[in-house]
Design an enzyme around this catalytic site. Structure first.
Site, PDB file in Angstrom:
ATOM      1  N   HIS A   7       1.301   8.383   7.021  1.00 36.00           N
ATOM      2  CA  HIS A   7       2.311   7.632   7.768  1.00 36.00           C
ATOM      3  C   HIS A   7       3.419   8.507   8.322  1.00 36.00           C
ATOM      4  O   HIS A   7       4.198   8.070   9.149  1.00 36.00           O
ATOM      5  CB  HIS A   7       2.948   6.570   6.870  1.00 36.00           C
ATOM      6  CG  HIS A   7       2.019   5.460   6.552  1.00 36.00           C
ATOM      7  ND1 HIS A   7       1.669   5.149   5.269  1.00 36.00           N
ATOM      8  CD2 HIS A   7       1.340   4.608   7.338  1.00 36.00           C
ATOM      9  CE1 HIS A   7       0.816   4.139   5.283  1.00 36.00           C
ATOM     10  NE2 HIS A   7       0.598   3.799   6.527  1.00 36.00           N
ATOM     11  N   HIS A  40       2.036   6.841   2.494  1.00 42.26           N
ATOM     12  CA  HIS A  40       1.465   8.154   2.195  1.00 42.26           C
ATOM     13  C   HIS A  40       1.674   9.141   3.337  1.00 42.26           C
ATOM     14  O   HIS A  40       2.268   8.824   4.355  1.00 42.26           O
ATOM     15  CB  HIS A  40      -0.007   8.031   1.826  1.00 42.26           C
ATOM     16  CG  HIS A  40      -0.841   7.406   2.900  1.00 42.26           C
ATOM     17  ND1 HIS A  40      -1.134   8.052   4.069  1.00 42.26           N
ATOM     18  CD2 HIS A  40      -1.431   6.189   2.972  1.00 42.26           C
ATOM     19  CE1 HIS A  40      -1.879   7.252   4.810  1.00 42.26           C
ATOM     20  NE2 HIS A  40      -2.062   6.118   4.177  1.00 42.26           N
ATOM     21  N   LYS A  66       0.878  -1.166   0.000  1.00 44.42           N
ATOM     22  CA  LYS A  66       0.000   0.000   0.000  1.00 44.42           C
ATOM     23  C   LYS A  66       0.915   1.215   0.000  1.00 44.42           C
ATOM     24  O   LYS A  66       2.055   1.139   0.432  1.00 44.42           O
ATOM     25  CB  LYS A  66      -0.867   0.003   1.248  1.00 44.42           C
ATOM     26  CG  LYS A  66      -1.962  -1.033   1.192  1.00 44.42           C
ATOM     27  CD  LYS A  66      -3.153  -0.549   1.971  1.00 44.42           C
ATOM     28  CE  LYS A  66      -4.034  -1.697   2.366  1.00 44.42           C
ATOM     29  NZ  LYS A  66      -4.851  -1.368   3.517  1.00 44.42           N
TER      30      LYS A  66
HETATM   31  N1  ARG Z   1       0.083  -1.211  10.043  1.00 42.15           N
HETATM   32  C1  ARG Z   1      -0.841  -0.464  10.824  1.00 42.15           C
HETATM   33  C2  ARG Z   1      -1.460   0.662   9.993  1.00 42.15           C
HETATM   34  O1  ARG Z   1      -0.840   1.162   9.073  1.00 42.15           O
HETATM   35  C3  ARG Z   1      -0.217   0.140  12.041  1.00 42.15           C
HETATM   36  C4  ARG Z   1       0.395  -0.860  12.976  1.00 42.15           C
HETATM   37  C5  ARG Z   1       0.416  -0.355  14.365  1.00 42.15           C
HETATM   38  N2  ARG Z   1       1.129  -1.206  15.269  1.00 42.15           N
HETATM   39  C6  ARG Z   1       0.609  -2.236  15.929  1.00 42.15           C
HETATM   40  N3  ARG Z   1       1.399  -2.926  16.726  1.00 42.15           N
HETATM   41  N4  ARG Z   1      -0.644  -2.596  15.797  1.00 42.15           N
HETATM   42  O2  ARG Z   1      -2.568   1.051  10.279  1.00 42.15           O
END
Ligand code: ARG
Length: 570
Positions: free
Chosen positions: A133, A130, A127
């Site tokens: 982030h 962007h 993905k």
């Molecule tokens: N990958 C997730 C996102 O982009 C964030 C991960 C956050 N960390 C976790 N340990 N859940 O929404």
């Protein structure tokens, strides 16, 4: 750095026998209006104990401590004892301390090196990386830097979103409409277009959703063809992420993300079951959290596949077992508040007392000027594009201004990227904000370029005077020349730096450092405008250069905590 509150406590304690030292220290105030002294002690509380008018007590204390050498003056005003420090002695103490170790202003020493995990960035594979982030990435990096500065052993983790049902969708879309060549040419953008198409098509043909779920179930079982595609998407994505991290100068100690825990899941599902926490609901396994006012957490689906929260439970235990963390910090959007509340509850229901050492540090959402971002709809601003554009724009400004620098590209990079980072760290992290190009690239006002420019200005004064930074530490100076109002204000701000860093760490709030740096820069610029620095009187010049050198060190150390460079020329 000397702690003046401690020092004043020592002076006050013998005079105020009714209160213990700790209480006295906590009562010492720093008046917001400097004309009420550098420190003030209110006597209301003592009045109750002594059955005397607070004014009389204040007058009595002022008379007793007024002669102490650290004070220039001590006054009673109403119920307060107002204390003014001896400016020259203060200047000497603060500057010597900073110049002794200019690279580490505001740093602390943790007696034991407690491991602190900071998890940040954690984008989703395949993905776009962007603008949404950037918050986790930049705020998390600053928090990690701040904890390191405070003396903790920091472990930086990127919990990649490299697993889950969306990979079923992606692979499904690739098989229907994709081709290898396009993906190779422009991986993320192409994969994103597949993902977007999947959602459009699935609205028309719901059987696609089932197909995607089946594909993910096969991926979880380790079917080679699904695994191959998943690995390939992951590698291509990581290449793109790494490019952005390099631009930002951000690193990680571990990229163990969701997929890393895929084979560690059965243990936790079993453990949840053994501890009587699992309930069956329409073939799925859930943890009922109604008692705690939360919706149930889905642990496994009816086809046995695990979920985001299951992987987070596994990750927390793994981290405890691997690093024995003192704190485990998650810098993740406030959009996931409920997820983290459920997850922490489940960990403590499982009997892990260290659940309370896990901290979710949320931050507000970024939206675009014309509405919210949506990966599914393909409406995103790519972080890499933002950074490139910021650098380009900065380059134009530098060339326009005719800045005397040998390396325009490098300065443009440091300032352009710094501008984006600084703006991320300027406001309270929990605030939502709208991404606006002209705001990011506005180089006047309370911005990164302004603070960096102030640093370069200080560097240029030292260059003109011909003093190297190494020599600054050895300069002997007479602090009476740097006791004016503007010099003293700057010294007070520099003195506050360790406390600022400590508070920023405690509140997980880098903007406290950012705001303070703006104050330091503004104060430096006032001093710079008010006074001649390179004067004929050698003694005066030396003292002023020591002040300039110390201010430069404070700004540079502070910018480093935020993850930014401090250019010598600009
Ligand atoms: N990958 C997730 C996102 O982009 C964030 C991960 C956050 N960390 C976790 N340990 N859940 O929404």
């Amino acid at each position: 750095m000397i702690d003046y509150k401690d020092k004043i406590t020592d002076i006050l304690a013998p005079v105020i026998e009714e209160l213990d030292k700790e209480t006295i220290r906590a009562m010492i105030e720093v008046p917001s209006d400097r004309s009420n002294g550098d420190y003030a002690f209110p006597c209301f509380r003592l009045a109750k104990v002594l059955h005397k008018a607070p004014q009389a007590i204040a007058a009595d204390i002022a008379a007793q401590i007024g002669g102490h050498e650290i004070f220039e003056k001590v006054e009673q005003v109403n119920a307060y004892v107002n204390m003014y420090l001896h400016r020259a002695a203060f200047a000497r103490a603060v500057l010597s301390d900073i110049l002794k170790d200019p690279a580490h202003v505001g740093h602390g020493q943790q007696e034991e090196t407690h491991p602190v995990i900071v998890e940040y960035s954690s984008p989703n594979i395949a993905k776009p990386f962007h603008i949404g982030h950037i918050r986790s990435t930049v705020i998390g990096n600053a928090i990690a830097n701040i904890y390191e500065a405070l003396g903790y052993r920091v472990i930086r983790i990127n919990h990649l979103g490299d697993y889950g049902t969306q990979f079923g969708k992606m692979i499904c879309a690739y098989r229907h409409w994709g081709n290898e060549e396009d993906v190779k040419k422009e991986p993320i953008k192409t994969l994103l277009s597949y993902y977007t198409k999947f959602h459009v098509e699935a609205e028309k043909d719901p059987s696609l959703d089932q197909e995607a779920r089946d594909i993910f179930a096969r991926l979880e079982k380790g079917e080679p063809e699904e695994v191959r595609l998943w690995k390939w998407f992951r590698e291509e994505s990581l290449k793109e992420f790494t490019r952005v991290y390099d631009m930002l100068g951000i690193t990680f100690d571990s990229y163990n993300g969701e997929s890393f825990y895929s084979d560690k899941m059965p243990r936790f599902v079993r453990e949840l079951k053994d501890k009587g926490l699992l309930k069956e609901s329409q073939g799925a396994q859930i943890v009922d959290l109604e008692e705690y006012g939360m919706p149930p957490a889905l642990i496994t689906k009816s086809d046995g596949s695990t979920l985001y929260i299951t992987r987070d439970i596994a990750a927390a235990v793994y981290r405890k077992e691997t690093y024995d963390f003192y704190k485990n910090i998650y810098v993740v959007s406030s959009g996931q508040n409920l997820h983290f509340q459920q997850w922490i509850k489940i960990l403590s229901l499982m009997g892990y007392d260290w659940a309370e050492d896990c901290v979710h540090v949320p931050f507000g959402l970024v939206s675009l000027e014309d509405g919210t971002m949506s990966t599914r709809k393909g409406r995103v601003v790519f972080l890499e594009d933002v950074l490139r554009r910021a650098v380009e724009k900065t380059r134009e400004i530098i060339l326009e201004k005719g800045v005397a620098t040998e390396d325009v590209d490098e300065i443009a990079r440091q300032v352009g990227i710094g501008a984006v980072m600084f703006q991320e760290l300027s406001n309270n992290r929990i605030k939502d904000y709208v991404f606006q190009w002209d705001r990011v690239l506005n180089f006047d006002g309370e911005t990164g370029p302004y603070v960096q420019y102030t640093h370069a200005r200080a560097a240029s004064v030292l260059r003109r005077a011909g003093v190297s930074e190494e020599r600054l530490a050895e300069i002997s100076f007479d602090p009476q020349y740097i006791s004016s109002d503007s010099a003293y204000e700057l010294e007070r701000l520099m003195y506050a730096m360790p406390e600022v860093v400590r508070e920023a760490g405690e509140k997980y709030e880098p903007s406290i450092v950012t705001r303070h740096l703006i104050d330091v820069a503004e104060s430096f610029n006032r001093f710079y405008h008010d006074e001649h620095i390179l004067v004929d009187n050698e003694e005066e010049k030396k003292a002023k250069l020591a002040l300039v050198g110390a201010a430069k060190a404070v700004i540079k150390s502070g910018l480093a905590l935020l993850g930014m460079h401090a250019p010598e020329k600009m």
